[in-house]
Design a protein around this motif. Structure first.
Motif, PDB file in Angstrom:
ATOM      1  N   TYR A  15       0.838  -1.038  -0.016  1.00 52.64           N
ATOM      2  CA  TYR A  15      -0.190  -0.014  -0.024  1.00 52.64           C
ATOM      3  C   TYR A  15       0.821   1.392   0.086  1.00 52.64           C
ATOM      4  O   TYR A  15       0.657   2.156  -0.801  1.00 52.64           O
ATOM      5  CB  TYR A  15      -0.979   0.067   1.356  1.00 52.64           C
ATOM      6  CG  TYR A  15      -1.979   1.013   1.476  1.00 52.64           C
ATOM      7  CD1 TYR A  15      -2.925   1.191   0.694  1.00 52.64           C
ATOM      8  CD2 TYR A  15      -1.556   2.146   2.067  1.00 52.64           C
ATOM      9  CE1 TYR A  15      -4.048   2.321   0.605  1.00 52.64           C
ATOM     10  CE2 TYR A  15      -2.633   3.029   2.167  1.00 52.64           C
ATOM     11  CZ  TYR A  15      -3.806   3.124   1.722  1.00 52.64           C
ATOM     12  OH  TYR A  15      -4.494   4.080   1.497  1.00 52.64           O
ATOM     13  N   THR A  16       1.752   1.182   0.937  1.00 48.90           N
ATOM     14  CA  THR A  16       2.665   2.499   0.948  1.00 48.90           C
ATOM     15  C   THR A  16       3.673   2.681  -0.398  1.00 48.90           C
ATOM     16  O   THR A  16       3.690   3.458  -0.683  1.00 48.90           O
ATOM     17  CB  THR A  16       3.975   2.156   2.205  1.00 48.90           C
ATOM     18  OG1 THR A  16       3.015   1.992   3.286  1.00 48.90           O
ATOM     19  CG2 THR A  16       4.557   3.549   2.128  1.00 48.90           C
ATOM     20  N   ASP A  75       1.346   4.127  -3.032  1.00 51.41           N
ATOM     21  CA  ASP A  75       1.029   5.449  -3.057  1.00 51.41           C
ATOM     22  C   ASP A  75       2.384   6.153  -3.041  1.00 51.41           C
ATOM     23  O   ASP A  75       2.171   7.325  -3.681  1.00 51.41           O
ATOM     24  CB  ASP A  75       0.863   5.901  -1.409  1.00 51.41           C
ATOM     25  CG  ASP A  75      -0.427   5.082  -1.084  1.00 51.41           C
ATOM     26  OD1 ASP A  75      -1.347   5.003  -1.818  1.00 51.41           O
ATOM     27  OD2 ASP A  75      -1.021   5.153   0.310  1.00 51.41           O
ATOM     28  N   THR A  76       3.427   5.791  -3.019  1.00 52.33           N
ATOM     29  CA  THR A  76       4.725   6.541  -3.268  1.00 52.33           C
ATOM     30  C   THR A  76       4.911   6.579  -4.773  1.00 52.33           C
ATOM     31  O   THR A  76       5.262   7.500  -5.591  1.00 52.33           O
ATOM     32  CB  THR A  76       6.094   5.851  -2.591  1.00 52.33           C
ATOM     33  OG1 THR A  76       5.715   5.612  -1.446  1.00 52.33           O
ATOM     34  CG2 THR A  76       7.166   6.638  -3.145  1.00 52.33           C
ATOM     35  N   MET A 118       2.639   6.354  -7.094  1.00 51.21           N
ATOM     36  CA  MET A 118       1.547   7.093  -7.654  1.00 51.21           C
ATOM     37  C   MET A 118       2.215   8.669  -7.358  1.00 51.21           C
ATOM     38  O   MET A 118       1.777   9.637  -8.401  1.00 51.21           O
ATOM     39  CB  MET A 118       0.222   6.744  -7.111  1.00 51.21           C
ATOM     40  CG  MET A 118      -0.993   7.361  -7.783  1.00 51.21           C
ATOM     41  SD  MET A 118      -2.586   7.188  -7.224  1.00 51.21           S
ATOM     42  CE  MET A 118      -2.642   5.394  -7.674  1.00 51.21           C
ATOM     43  N   PHE A 119       2.404   9.000  -6.225  1.00 52.37           N
ATOM     44  CA  PHE A 119       2.808  10.179  -6.132  1.00 52.37           C
ATOM     45  C   PHE A 119       4.119  10.639  -6.854  1.00 52.37           C
ATOM     46  O   PHE A 119       4.163  11.889  -7.570  1.00 52.37           O
ATOM     47  CB  PHE A 119       3.282  10.214  -4.514  1.00 52.37           C
ATOM     48  CG  PHE A 119       4.065  11.823  -4.175  1.00 52.37           C
ATOM     49  CD1 PHE A 119       3.300  12.929  -4.305  1.00 52.37           C
ATOM     50  CD2 PHE A 119       5.430  11.787  -3.777  1.00 52.37           C
ATOM     51  CE1 PHE A 119       4.045  14.070  -3.843  1.00 52.37           C
ATOM     52  CE2 PHE A 119       5.979  12.936  -3.543  1.00 52.37           C
ATOM     53  CZ  PHE A 119       5.428  14.054  -3.548  1.00 52.37           C
ATOM     54  N   CYS A 143       2.934  11.277 -10.310  1.00 53.10           N
ATOM     55  CA  CYS A 143       2.046  12.364 -10.729  1.00 53.10           C
ATOM     56  C   CYS A 143       3.080  13.661 -10.446  1.00 53.10           C
ATOM     57  O   CYS A 143       2.700  14.574 -11.433  1.00 53.10           O
ATOM     58  CB  CYS A 143       1.179  12.743  -9.520  1.00 53.10           C
ATOM     59  SG  CYS A 143      -0.498  11.665  -9.486  1.00 53.10           S
TER      60      CYS A 143
END
Lengths: 402, 165
Positions: free
Chosen positions: A9-10, A13-14, A16-17, A20
């Protein structure tokens, strides 16, 4: 100890960040045309309903809040417009005298400003009019107070304006008094959004511009028409000794507060050649102008000659009069006669029957009433002033003042 | 309907209301520079209730929207909102921001940070940067925080905010 699901999960997120973030950086450093193209495409597709919604909101706000202001402006404009026909006629007459072509009339499109919440909103404005209304890039945008900027990119129903607050904004300008010209650019040391936000650069050191002088667009470069108010001089910002002065300008219009603007559009298939006469017309106008100048010069020369001749004549008369004046009797006989009260119904002039007339031959002409009898009077004794003029060596002419 | 789906639906409704407020009500308010940023409120509320990745993606989309509407420097808005969305999601996990006032303050700080990154990345000169960050951004942060309070009060049942703070 973290579980495998938490780690994935982390990590997700990383990733995806970072993706972006990478896309944002790519957009940030991509060529300006790419960014503007993407922005136009987004506004025309995904964001079109939102832009439409905001345009309706802006229309509603301006139609309600600014109704009284617009009414007052319209009344004052109508009052001022009463004198426009005479000014136009005078302008046309003067342009003809100067052999200038007819003034171009610039059509315009009204648009609402769709302000955004970002801190960079005053640099670029989004307008609710696009290529459908005939707007093209580099069309100037003005507010009732003055210049706002220039159209940067155009979509079908929206357009983006680069305002004077944008670092790349430039406009050629001159003072309303006409004694100084230069380039207006945004100031790098602007404190507020309007006061002192512009610089009037490139003004020669010898041309002093006092505070309060209005600065207008000069029309050089072909983007902005001549005569649009850009700002007012508030003082000297800096100067290079012996070379140029840079003046601080208070902008005429505030992009951050503008709600309604006019876009001066270039008419489709516009032929700018009509503003510039052809070579043959220029030649003809030049010849005509030269002929007018020569004609005016000849008239002025003739008038000058006449004036000099008249002045000489008056001077000669005055000189003679001044020379004769000491010997002249204090009261001329006929002037005394004129001042005497006339009889009720004189059929003949009294002096015509004067007994002291030394020449009776003239008395034998009573049948000629048109002839003044006193003209035949015997000449009085020649006064001493009738002696030859010591300057000219000639006798003084007869008194023509009578 | 499951609770999770209901929560997502409620969140979507609130987001839609905020978008409508941003594009239809905000232009009728005060000066555009100090009027509340409803899109940022939506982003912060969404990011605080989702993961950092989703927050970053939402921030990127909101920033792309802002860049399309104000293309002073394309990409600057996307960058700023991506960072703010990501940090908002992490901040929610760190600060346990279930308090109403903390949520409002969180939004205010997020707006100021957004303006800071936006102005820096779009090449603003020092004086204007100073004026923006010390005058206009705090004012807009204040109004945005006030409207965040109103939104949270209006939808307190959906957001499950404790009001005893």
């Amino acid at each position: 100890m973290t579980s495998a699901s938490e780690r994935s999960y982390t990590r997700r997120d990383t990733v995806m960040f970072l993706v972006c973030l990478g896309l944002s950086v790519v957009g940030l450093f991509s060529p300006a045309n790419w960014g503007l193209g993407v922005a136009d495409a987004l506004r025309e597709t995904v964001l079109a309903p939102l832009v439409w919604l905001q345009a309706r909101a802006e229309e509603g706000r301006t139609s309600r809040v600014r109704l009284r202001t617009v009414t007052a402006e319209r009344d004052s404009a109508a009052y001022v417009a009463q004198g426009i026909p005479s000014l136009l006629a005078e302008n046309e007459h003067l342009r003809q005298l100067l052999a200038l072509s007819h003034r171009l009339s610039t059509p315009y499109v009204a648009a609402e400003v769709l302000h955004q919440a970002q801190a960079t909103d005053s640099r670029t404005l989004l307008l609710s009019a696009g290529s459908i209304q005939g707007i093209a890039p580099f069309d100037p945008v003005v507010a009732p107070e003055g210049l706002i900027g220039v159209v940067l990119s155009v979509a079908r129903r929206t357009s983006v304006v680069m305002t004077w607050a944008h670092p790349e904004f430039r406009v050629s300008a001159f003072t309303v008094t006409g004694n100084a010209s230069g380039v207006v650019a945004p100031s790098a040391s602007a404190i507020t959004s309007v006061d002192g936000a512009l610089e009037f650069r490139g003004v020669p050191y010898r041309d002093s511009v006092p505070p309060g002088t209005l600065v207008l667009s000069s029309g050089l470069g072909g983007v902005y028409p001549k005569g649009i108010p850009v700002g007012t001089v508030t003082g000297v910002m800096r100067e290079q000794e012996g070379w140029e002065r840079v003046y601080r300008l208070r902008a005429a219009a505030n992009p951050g507060a503008a709600a309604h603007v006019l876009i001066l559009v270039t008419p489709p298939n516009a032929d700018l050649a009509r503003a510039f006469p052809s070579d043959s017309e220029v030649l003809a106008m030049r010849r005509d102008s030269i002929a007018k100048v020569r004609r005016a010069d000849s008239l002025a020369w003739a008038a000058e000659l006449a004036r000099v001749a008249r002045a000489d004549s008056v001077a000669a008369v005055r000189k003679d009069t001044a020379t004769r004046k000491p010997a002249r009797p204090p009261v001329r006989p006929d002037s005394a006669r004129v001042s005497a009260p006339k009889p009720p119904a004189p059929t003949t002039r009294p002096d015509s029957v004067r007994p002291a007339a030394p020449k009776p031959a003239t008395e034998s002409k009573p049948a000629a009433p048109t002839t003044r009898t006193d003209t035949a009077r015997p000449k009085p004794a020649k006064p001493p002033s009738a002696a030859p003029n010591p300057l000219t060596g000639r006798s003084a002419p007869a008194d023509t003042t009578r | 309907m499951t609770t999770a789906r209901a929560n997502r639906l409620q969140l979507a409704v609130v987001m839609a209301v905020l978008v409508l407020l941003h594009f239809y009500i905000r232009p009728r308010l005060w000066s555009p520079r100090v009027s509340p940023d409803f899109l940022l409120i939506a982003l912060m509320l969404y990011a605080m209730r989702s993961g950092p990745g989703a927050g970053a993606l939402a921030g990127f989309l909101v920033g792309l929207t802002e860049d399309a509407l104000t293309p002073a420097q394309f990409g600057a808005g996307a960058l700023a909102h991506t960072v703010v969305g990501y940090l908002a999601a992490w901040g929610r996990a760190v600060f346990f921001a279930d308090n109403l006032l903390v949520n409002a303050a969180f939004v205010a700080v997020g707006l100021w940070l957004r303006d800071f990154i936006l102005l820096i990345s779009s090449g603003t000169d020092e004086r204007q940067l100073l004026v923006e960050l010390t005058l206009y951004s705090p004012l807009q942060a204040l109004t945005t925080a006030l409207f965040t309070l109103l939104v949270l009060l209006a939808f307190r049942q959906w957001f499950a905010i404790r009001l005893d703070a």
